[in-house]
Design a protein around this motif. Structure first.
Motif, PDB file in Angstrom:
ATOM      1  N   ALA A  43       0.609  -1.314  -0.096  1.00 18.62           N
ATOM      2  CA  ALA A  43      -0.097  -0.244  -0.283  1.00 18.62           C
ATOM      3  C   ALA A  43       0.985   1.138   0.209  1.00 18.62           C
ATOM      4  CB  ALA A  43      -0.731   0.402   1.004  1.00 18.62           C
ATOM      5  N   GLU A  45       1.360   3.810   1.485  1.00 18.09           N
ATOM      6  CA  GLU A  45       1.037   4.963   3.320  1.00 18.09           C
ATOM      7  C   GLU A  45       1.808   3.635   3.520  1.00 18.09           C
ATOM      8  OE1 GLU A  45      -1.682   3.615   1.203  1.00 18.09           O
ATOM      9  OE2 GLU A  45      -3.036   5.747   2.291  1.00 18.09           O
ATOM     10  N   GLU A  46       2.188   1.915   3.116  1.00 22.54           N
ATOM     11  CA  GLU A  46       3.441   1.358   3.608  1.00 22.54           C
ATOM     12  C   GLU A  46       5.064   1.685   3.114  1.00 22.54           C
ATOM     13  OE1 GLU A  46       3.000  -0.371   6.462  1.00 22.54           O
ATOM     14  OE2 GLU A  46       0.468   0.182   7.116  1.00 22.54           O
ATOM     15  N   ILE A  48       5.692   4.299   1.908  1.00 18.90           N
ATOM     16  CA  ILE A  48       6.091   5.885   2.278  1.00 18.90           C
ATOM     17  C   ILE A  48       6.797   5.814   3.892  1.00 18.90           C
ATOM     18  CG2 ILE A  48       5.882   7.927   2.699  1.00 18.90           C
ATOM     19  CD1 ILE A  48       3.935   8.718   0.940  1.00 18.90           C
ATOM     20  N   ALA A  49       6.247   4.575   4.524  1.00 20.52           N
ATOM     21  CA  ALA A  49       6.457   4.591   5.847  1.00 20.52           C
ATOM     22  C   ALA A  49       7.863   3.290   6.439  1.00 20.52           C
ATOM     23  CB  ALA A  49       5.726   3.820   6.793  1.00 20.52           C
ATOM     24  N   ASN A  52      10.827   5.755   4.709  1.00 18.17           N
ATOM     25  CA  ASN A  52      10.942   6.612   6.098  1.00 18.17           C
ATOM     26  C   ASN A  52      12.315   6.271   6.834  1.00 18.17           C
ATOM     27  OD1 ASN A  52       9.507   8.568   5.126  1.00 18.17           O
ATOM     28  ND2 ASN A  52       7.219   8.158   6.676  1.00 18.17           N
ATOM     29  N   LEU A  55      15.530   5.469   5.889  1.00 19.03           N
ATOM     30  CA  LEU A  55      16.166   6.981   5.515  1.00 19.03           C
ATOM     31  C   LEU A  55      16.593   7.480   6.788  1.00 19.03           C
ATOM     32  CD1 LEU A  55      14.226   9.535   3.014  1.00 19.03           C
ATOM     33  CD2 LEU A  55      16.407   8.231   2.821  1.00 19.03           C
ATOM     34  N   ASP A  56      15.946   7.036   8.035  1.00 15.83           N
ATOM     35  CA  ASP A  56      16.062   7.110   9.747  1.00 15.83           C
ATOM     36  C   ASP A  56      17.534   6.324   9.804  1.00 15.83           C
ATOM     37  OD1 ASP A  56      14.329   8.876  10.064  1.00 15.83           O
ATOM     38  OD2 ASP A  56      13.184   6.420  11.316  1.00 15.83           O
ATOM     39  N   TYR A 145       9.725   4.911  17.742  1.00 14.68           N
ATOM     40  CA  TYR A 145       8.831   5.301  16.729  1.00 14.68           C
ATOM     41  C   TYR A 145       9.135   4.080  16.326  1.00 14.68           C
ATOM     42  CZ  TYR A 145       5.485   5.857  12.930  1.00 14.68           C
ATOM     43  OH  TYR A 145       4.264   5.821  11.946  1.00 14.68           O
ATOM     44  N   GLU A 148       7.509   0.515  17.679  1.00 14.20           N
ATOM     45  CA  GLU A 148       5.594   1.162  18.385  1.00 14.20           C
ATOM     46  C   GLU A 148       5.652   0.625  16.710  1.00 14.20           C
ATOM     47  OE1 GLU A 148       4.484   5.215  18.655  1.00 14.20           O
ATOM     48  OE2 GLU A 148       3.136   4.395  18.175  1.00 14.20           O
ATOM     49  N   ARG A 149       5.821   1.092  15.445  1.00  7.84           N
ATOM     50  CA  ARG A 149       5.237   0.838  14.275  1.00  7.84           C
ATOM     51  C   ARG A 149       4.792  -1.287  13.639  1.00  7.84           C
ATOM     52  NH1 ARG A 149       6.701   0.152   9.231  1.00  7.84           N
ATOM     53  NH2 ARG A 149       5.026   0.646   7.749  1.00  7.84           N
ATOM     54  N   ASP A 152       3.575  -3.338  16.656  1.00  7.59           N
ATOM     55  CA  ASP A 152       1.957  -2.893  15.910  1.00  7.59           C
ATOM     56  C   ASP A 152       1.383  -3.427  14.922  1.00  7.59           C
ATOM     57  OD1 ASP A 152      -0.696  -1.887  16.407  1.00  7.59           O
ATOM     58  OD2 ASP A 152      -0.314  -0.189  14.603  1.00  7.59           O
ATOM     59  N   LEU A 153       2.558  -3.549  14.044  1.00  9.91           N
ATOM     60  CA  LEU A 153       1.712  -4.637  12.398  1.00  9.91           C
ATOM     61  C   LEU A 153       2.661  -5.885  12.956  1.00  9.91           C
ATOM     62  CD1 LEU A 153       3.560  -1.853  10.019  1.00  9.91           C
ATOM     63  CD2 LEU A 153       0.915  -2.366  10.455  1.00  9.91           C
ATOM     64  N   ARG A 156      -1.133  -7.107  14.866  1.00  9.50           N
ATOM     65  CA  ARG A 156      -2.300  -7.123  13.963  1.00  9.50           C
ATOM     66  C   ARG A 156      -2.137  -7.862  12.940  1.00  9.50           C
ATOM     67  NH1 ARG A 156      -5.690  -2.148  13.134  1.00  9.50           N
ATOM     68  NH2 ARG A 156      -3.976  -0.132  14.570  1.00  9.50           N
TER      69      ARG A 156
END
Lengths: 260, 94
Positions: A43, A45-46, A48-49, A52, A55-56, A145, A148-149, A152-153, A156
């Motif tokens: 997806a 959104e995923e 881009i996440a 990100n 890049l971190d 972060y 956390e992400r 969570d996934l 899920r």
């Protein structure tokens, strides 16, 4: 920088250099792995996440390898360390070079790494080397972060459909033998731990607790403790790292010194 | 996969206070992931200090076909703008 000078005299520079490579190489290789998802995630959104997060990691690599370059003092820049070393000289955890597999496997790898990374950086905040503590301070906000992400996934997808559950369990079983390496102390670690530069191996108990709690919430079965692969910290890698480096280093190898 | 996820509208409050502003939309299975996705999609360049998300389906919008009756009457009521008062100098900037 006052305490840095003290540290240089109490900890062997070569030992500190190795430690910094471990941190920087793990974030470099995992950051590259995540960047392979760019444009391919399930997806937008995923996608881009993940980019990100990649890049971190590349940003953190820059900090770790810049310090490694300074500590080594041989005129090799952070870029030289990233682009001009061969696989044998990389010190990343084997877990970080595991192929992406499907989206679930990438997330499981991320969670297992983040759980360690988060604890490790937390411990490094109290490092006796002010430069190490400063990098940990900056990176730990990003990693808070990440965990956390990914946690969570994992919950899920583990506690999701029969299909997602099966894939997450398979990913966990496949990656589990690569987690033990995070807690193996090489001989060189002892000096760093003694000097208060590196975190003690006792991170394992906290990691076990965090992982067990998450897997239980995700309805996933924690694999039995069995054989654990190791060697990344000593430069003994799986065949996958060579392919990662071939792609990562291609430009600088083909066109030495090419600037952006 | 994303087509199965509901659409959310994202509002971000910028660095310098002020109100939350609509910045766009995204897909997410629930509110918690919508916040995380909004963080990842819309605050990458240090845009925000606070995020609101709301299900797009929960937003009630005026009908475009009602534009005439809704908005045209106010066109001709220039006296509703407070531009016909002399403001004493001592009030300063308003």
């Amino acid at each position: 920088m006052g305490s840095a000078t003290v540290t240089d005299t109490t900890v062997d520079r070569a030992v500190l250099f190795e430690f910094l490579l471990r941190m920087g190489d793990s974030t470099l290789v995992l950051g590259h792995r995540l960047s392979e998802w760019c444009g391919h995630a399930p997806a937008l959104e995923e996608d881009i996440a993940l980019a990100n997060t990649a890049l971190d990691f590349i940003g953190q690599t820059q900090l770790w390898l810049s310090l490694a370059s300074e500590v080594e003092g041989k005129g090799r820049s952070a870029d030289d360390l990233a682009y001009l070393r061969d696989a044998r000289d990389f010190r990343n955890l084997l877990l970080t070079e595991r192929p992406n597999g499907d989206f679930g496997k990438t997330l499981m790898r991320q969670f297992l790494f983040d759980a360690w990374h988060h604890l490790c950086l937390g411990a490094l905040l109290g490092s006796s080397d002010a430069r190490v503590a400063a990098i940990a301070e900056k990176a730990s906000k990003e990693v808070a972060y990440h965990i956390e992400r990914s946690r969570d996934l994992v919950v899920r997808l583990g506690d999701g459909t029969a299909e997602s559950h099966a894939r997450m369990q398979e990913a966990l079983d496949d990656l589990w033998p690569y987690t033990g390496e995070m807690f193996v102390n090489e001989a060189s670690d002892v000096a760093l731990v003694a000097a208060g530069v590196a975190p003690p191996a006792s991170l394992k108990a906290e990691w076990d607790a965090l992982v067990a709690e998450t897997l239980s919430e995700a309805t996933l079965k924690k694999p039995a403790e069995g054989h654990m692969h190791k060697g990344g910290k000593r430069g003994i890698h799986t065949e996958h790292l060579g392919y990662v480096l071939a792609e990562l280093q291609f430009l600088q190898r083909a066109y030495p010194g090419a600037p952006w | 996969m994303s087509s199965e996820w509901p659409l959310w509208e994202v509002f971000i409050r910028g660095q310098h206070g002020l109100n939350h502003r609509h910045v766009g939309s995204l897909h997410a299975p629930d509110a918690e992931m919508a916040i995380n996705n909004a963080r990842d999609v819309y605050t990458r360049r240090n845009e925000g200090v606070s995020i609101w998300v709301v299900r797009s389906s929960d937003i009630v919008a005026s009908a475009p076909s009602e534009k005439g009756p809704l908005f045209e009457p106010s066109n001709s009521k220039v006296y509703r703008h407070p531009t016909f008062f002399d403001i004493p100098d001592e009030v300063g900037h308003m």
